[in-house]
Design a protein around this motif. Sequence first.
Motif, PDB file in Angstrom:
ATOM      1  N   GLU A 390      12.583-131.440 -30.428  1.00 54.91           N
ATOM      2  CA  GLU A 390      11.662-132.166 -29.545  1.00 54.91           C
ATOM      3  C   GLU A 390      12.124-133.602 -29.336  1.00 54.91           C
ATOM      4  O   GLU A 390      12.036-134.149 -28.220  1.00 54.91           O
ATOM      5  CB  GLU A 390      10.255-132.135 -30.138  1.00 54.91           C
ATOM      6  N   GLN A 391      12.627-134.231 -30.392  1.00 56.87           N
ATOM      7  CA  GLN A 391      13.114-135.610 -30.269  1.00 56.87           C
ATOM      8  C   GLN A 391      14.370-135.680 -29.405  1.00 56.87           C
ATOM      9  O   GLN A 391      14.540-136.613 -28.614  1.00 56.87           O
ATOM     10  CB  GLN A 391      13.384-136.181 -31.661  1.00 56.87           C
ATOM     11  N   VAL A 392      15.259-134.694 -29.552  1.00 55.11           N
ATOM     12  CA  VAL A 392      16.474-134.670 -28.737  1.00 55.11           C
ATOM     13  C   VAL A 392      16.116-134.480 -27.272  1.00 55.11           C
ATOM     14  O   VAL A 392      16.690-135.133 -26.376  1.00 55.11           O
ATOM     15  CB  VAL A 392      17.429-133.558 -29.222  1.00 55.11           C
ATOM     16  N   ALA A 393      15.156-133.602 -26.991  1.00 51.78           N
ATOM     17  CA  ALA A 393      14.727-133.397 -25.610  1.00 51.78           C
ATOM     18  C   ALA A 393      14.090-134.670 -25.046  1.00 51.78           C
ATOM     19  O   ALA A 393      14.313-135.028 -23.882  1.00 51.78           O
ATOM     20  CB  ALA A 393      13.737-132.238 -25.531  1.00 51.78           C
ATOM     21  N   GLU A 394      13.304-135.363 -25.867  1.00 52.11           N
ATOM     22  CA  GLU A 394      12.695-136.622 -25.427  1.00 52.11           C
ATOM     23  C   GLU A 394      13.763-137.669 -25.141  1.00 52.11           C
ATOM     24  O   GLU A 394      13.683-138.408 -24.148  1.00 52.11           O
ATOM     25  CB  GLU A 394      11.733-137.129 -26.503  1.00 52.11           C
ATOM     26  N   LEU A 395      14.777-137.731 -26.002  1.00 53.55           N
ATOM     27  CA  LEU A 395      15.883-138.671 -25.800  1.00 53.55           C
ATOM     28  C   LEU A 395      16.587-138.403 -24.481  1.00 53.55           C
ATOM     29  O   LEU A 395      16.848-139.331 -23.689  1.00 53.55           O
ATOM     30  CB  LEU A 395      16.864-138.560 -26.963  1.00 53.55           C
ATOM     31  N   GLN A 396      16.888-137.129 -24.213  1.00 55.04           N
ATOM     32  CA  GLN A 396      17.560-136.792 -22.963  1.00 55.04           C
ATOM     33  C   GLN A 396      16.663-137.081 -21.772  1.00 55.04           C
ATOM     34  O   GLN A 396      17.149-137.490 -20.710  1.00 55.04           O
ATOM     35  CB  GLN A 396      17.959-135.311 -22.973  1.00 55.04           C
ATOM     36  N   GLY A 397      15.365-136.911 -21.934  1.00 60.82           N
ATOM     37  CA  GLY A 397      14.431-137.251 -20.849  1.00 60.82           C
ATOM     38  C   GLY A 397      14.492-138.723 -20.495  1.00 60.82           C
ATOM     39  O   GLY A 397      14.393-139.096 -19.311  1.00 60.82           O
ATOM     40  N   LEU A 398      14.643-139.589 -21.489  1.00 67.06           N
ATOM     41  CA  LEU A 398      14.770-141.027 -21.231  1.00 67.06           C
ATOM     42  C   LEU A 398      16.068-141.338 -20.492  1.00 67.06           C
ATOM     43  O   LEU A 398      16.113-142.233 -19.632  1.00 67.06           O
ATOM     44  CB  LEU A 398      14.717-141.794 -22.555  1.00 67.06           C
ATOM     45  N   VAL A 399      17.142-140.586 -20.827  1.00 72.00           N
ATOM     46  CA  VAL A 399      18.408-140.759 -20.113  1.00 72.00           C
ATOM     47  C   VAL A 399      18.258-140.306 -18.669  1.00 72.00           C
ATOM     48  O   VAL A 399      18.680-140.995 -17.728  1.00 72.00           O
ATOM     49  CB  VAL A 399      19.538-139.973 -20.820  1.00 72.00           C
ATOM     50  N   ASP A 400      17.636-139.135 -18.480  1.00 70.44           N
ATOM     51  CA  ASP A 400      17.459-138.600 -17.125  1.00 70.44           C
ATOM     52  C   ASP A 400      16.599-139.511 -16.264  1.00 70.44           C
ATOM     53  O   ASP A 400      16.788-139.588 -15.038  1.00 70.44           O
ATOM     54  CB  ASP A 400      16.820-137.209 -17.201  1.00 70.44           C
ATOM     55  N   ALA A 401      15.644-140.210 -16.895  1.00 68.25           N
ATOM     56  CA  ALA A 401      14.754-141.105 -16.156  1.00 68.25           C
ATOM     57  C   ALA A 401      15.393-142.462 -15.879  1.00 68.25           C
ATOM     58  O   ALA A 401      14.771-143.320 -15.239  1.00 68.25           O
ATOM     59  CB  ALA A 401      13.458-141.298 -16.938  1.00 68.25           C
ATOM     60  N   GLY A 402      16.632-142.670 -16.366  1.00 64.56           N
ATOM     61  CA  GLY A 402      17.320-143.937 -16.143  1.00 64.56           C
ATOM     62  C   GLY A 402      16.880-145.040 -17.085  1.00 64.56           C
ATOM     63  O   GLY A 402      17.267-146.202 -16.896  1.00 64.56           O
ATOM     64  N   LYS A 403      16.087-144.712 -18.097  1.00 61.93           N
ATOM     65  CA  LYS A 403      15.630-145.744 -19.038  1.00 61.93           C
ATOM     66  C   LYS A 403      16.659-146.024 -20.123  1.00 61.93           C
ATOM     67  O   LYS A 403      16.609-147.069 -20.774  1.00 61.93           O
ATOM     68  CB  LYS A 403      14.305-145.322 -19.668  1.00 61.93           C
ATOM     69  N   LEU A 404      17.549-145.072 -20.372  1.00 59.45           N
ATOM     70  CA  LEU A 404      18.633-145.251 -21.334  1.00 59.45           C
ATOM     71  C   LEU A 404      19.934-144.786 -20.701  1.00 59.45           C
ATOM     72  O   LEU A 404      19.956-143.803 -19.954  1.00 59.45           O
ATOM     73  CB  LEU A 404      18.388-144.433 -22.607  1.00 59.45           C
ATOM     74  N   ASN A 405      21.034-145.500 -20.988  1.00 63.39           N
ATOM     75  CA  ASN A 405      22.340-144.950 -20.669  1.00 63.39           C
ATOM     76  C   ASN A 405      22.893-144.272 -21.915  1.00 63.39           C
ATOM     77  O   ASN A 405      22.254-144.263 -22.969  1.00 63.39           O
ATOM     78  CB  ASN A 405      23.293-146.036 -20.148  1.00 63.39           C
ATOM     79  N   ASP A 406      24.076-143.705 -21.811  1.00 65.47           N
ATOM     80  CA  ASP A 406      24.600-142.906 -22.918  1.00 65.47           C
ATOM     81  C   ASP A 406      24.803-143.749 -24.173  1.00 65.47           C
ATOM     82  O   ASP A 406      24.491-143.306 -25.289  1.00 65.47           O
ATOM     83  CB  ASP A 406      25.920-142.254 -22.502  1.00 65.47           C
ATOM     84  N   ASN A 431      13.765-152.941 -27.998  1.00 64.33           N
ATOM     85  CA  ASN A 431      14.026-153.514 -26.669  1.00 64.33           C
ATOM     86  C   ASN A 431      15.371-153.040 -26.120  1.00 64.33           C
ATOM     87  O   ASN A 431      16.230-153.835 -25.729  1.00 64.33           O
ATOM     88  CB  ASN A 431      13.993-155.045 -26.720  1.00 64.33           C
ATOM     89  N   LEU A 432      15.546-151.724 -26.065  1.00 62.41           N
ATOM     90  CA  LEU A 432      16.818-151.144 -25.652  1.00 62.41           C
ATOM     91  C   LEU A 432      16.787-150.540 -24.258  1.00 62.41           C
ATOM     92  O   LEU A 432      17.789-149.992 -23.804  1.00 62.41           O
ATOM     93  CB  LEU A 432      17.227-150.051 -26.653  1.00 62.41           C
ATOM     94  N   GLU A 433      15.673-150.625 -23.556  1.00 65.42           N
ATOM     95  CA  GLU A 433      15.570-149.980 -22.253  1.00 65.42           C
ATOM     96  C   GLU A 433      16.529-150.605 -21.251  1.00 65.42           C
ATOM     97  O   GLU A 433      16.740-151.824 -21.221  1.00 65.42           O
ATOM     98  CB  GLU A 433      14.136-150.076 -21.729  1.00 65.42           C
ATOM     99  N   VAL A 434      17.109-149.743 -20.420  1.00 68.12           N
ATOM    100  CA  VAL A 434      18.032-150.187 -19.377  1.00 68.12           C
ATOM    101  C   VAL A 434      17.323-151.148 -18.421  1.00 68.12           C
ATOM    102  O   VAL A 434      16.174-150.898 -18.011  1.00 68.12           O
ATOM    103  CB  VAL A 434      18.577-148.970 -18.594  1.00 68.12           C
ATOM    104  N   VAL A 435      18.002-152.239 -18.086  1.00 64.54           N
ATOM    105  CA  VAL A 435      17.464-153.216 -17.128  1.00 64.54           C
ATOM    106  C   VAL A 435      18.011-152.876 -15.748  1.00 64.54           C
ATOM    107  O   VAL A 435      19.217-152.950 -15.505  1.00 64.54           O
ATOM    108  CB  VAL A 435      17.866-154.652 -17.514  1.00 64.54           C
ATOM    109  N   SER A 436      17.114-152.471 -14.841  1.00 61.87           N
ATOM    110  CA  SER A 436      17.546-152.113 -13.482  1.00 61.87           C
ATOM    111  C   SER A 436      16.905-153.004 -12.424  1.00 61.87           C
ATOM    112  O   SER A 436      17.185-152.862 -11.235  1.00 61.87           O
ATOM    113  CB  SER A 436      17.220-150.640 -13.195  1.00 61.87           C
TER     114      SER A 436
END
Length: 499
Positions: A390-406, A431-436
């Motif tokens: 569940e945590q891995v899926a949540e992590l990938q969801g944040l990547v897919d949403a553009g909130k995290l890069n790899d 405070n690691l969210e991608v700044v867009s």
Amino acid sequence: MTTTLPAYDEVVARYEPVIGLETHVELGTKTKMFCGCPTDFGGEPNTRVCPVCLGLPGSLPVANKAAIEATIRIGLALNCSIAEWCRFARKNYFYPDMPKNFQISQYDEPLCVDGYLDVEVNGELVRIGIERVHLEEDTGKTLHVGGATGRIHGATESLVDYNRAGIPLVEIVTKPVPGTGAMAPEVARAYVTELRDVIRSLGVSDVRMEEGSLRCDVNTSLNLPGQEWGTRTETKNVNSLRSVERAVRSEMLRQASVLDAGGKITQETRHFHEDTGDTTPGRSKETATDYRYFPEPDLVPLAPDPAWVAELKAALPELPRLHRRRLQEQWGLSDLDMQSVLNAGAVELIEQTVAAGATPAAARKWWLGELSRRANETGVELADVGATPEQVAELQGLVDAGKLNDKLARTVLEGVVAGEGSPTEIMTNRNLEVVSDTGALTAAVDEAIAANPDVADKVRSGKVAAAGALVGAVMKATRGQADAKTVRELILERLGAQG
């Protein structure tokens, strides 16, 4: 004196190995086999006991129906015939972990007989014959303290915990398995792995080797080609899949060394040592006569209703090997890619991650990449690495949403494995969210342009590829949190270039 062992290739060139496996599975019933004591793992020593499981005078056993049903389901999943009539027997031996000085087991009339389990090894299908599946009660646990090895030799005292005594225990005994040659150690491991997966799919045990709910005794013998099978040894209580393979290999090398020197193999039990991978002698191996079996007088025979057995068979889940083949097709993996997933022990983890919302490709990337690397570094099973599907899926969801890069996602994963919380919580707290936001990035872009005028001139003159250096400068200045695509668009806009 140290004995020089022959090379493994030389052993399999001269001798033919025959293996056999006796696997004990603690069933996940709520109560013990013949009494109402709870079966939960742990607890203060000798607190989950009663007159029945302690064998006190006047106490009478009553068979656990749930355990009988679970055993029949295991037998059916292993393609066994289910006995229309069978009974329990007393297996007599005297040891401190047996409070009654006998074990209620099954002898010549087991519940399930004559089955098989197919396993895949190096792309080859190997059929392992099942001689019997029978039901019995587990023993207690003896703890030897004061010595260096944890064994009775050298210990200053021994303690006995009877909490485990009487827990339903299924013993699954294979027929001898000849003809596997150099693959014998791998076949043994593959069999126990597949058997564990089958039992787990039935939901009758958690089959955790580290907690003792799955224990394996490994039989090994060698013979010259064309001659009768050799004398076997039994390596007791091997407690990991890797050790099953190592135990077979170790015994093959040791026995070959003895035979090469003109010696004879002694039929005995042996202990496997995790630190060295060697086996050492235990005790001479008893025969059925030594146990003085006789029918258990306090229990009536079992006669499973054929209609009930048919219902249980019809309700069996999809077996793991067929399930894996279906997943491979759904995930679009080659045989080689699926073998990598199997080798990593990641099938269920990837499946659960996909069920939690990730794509198969993304789930496979995390479990076979970063998380497998961490598991190997720390020497733990992949499932125990510290992240859940569940945590891995949540992590990938944040990547897919553009909130995290790899890169940021790997940093967040470090926090997940360290137990800091969910991926979203770690991203927020650190405070690691991608700044867009273009407004927040404009200043950093202007600073990068001002600090690299030569690069900026190249971009203005049409050499758009040079913008990569400016993107890198912005990423460095923002600690990797800037959205690279947005940064590149801003750079080209500020320099009047076309992407």
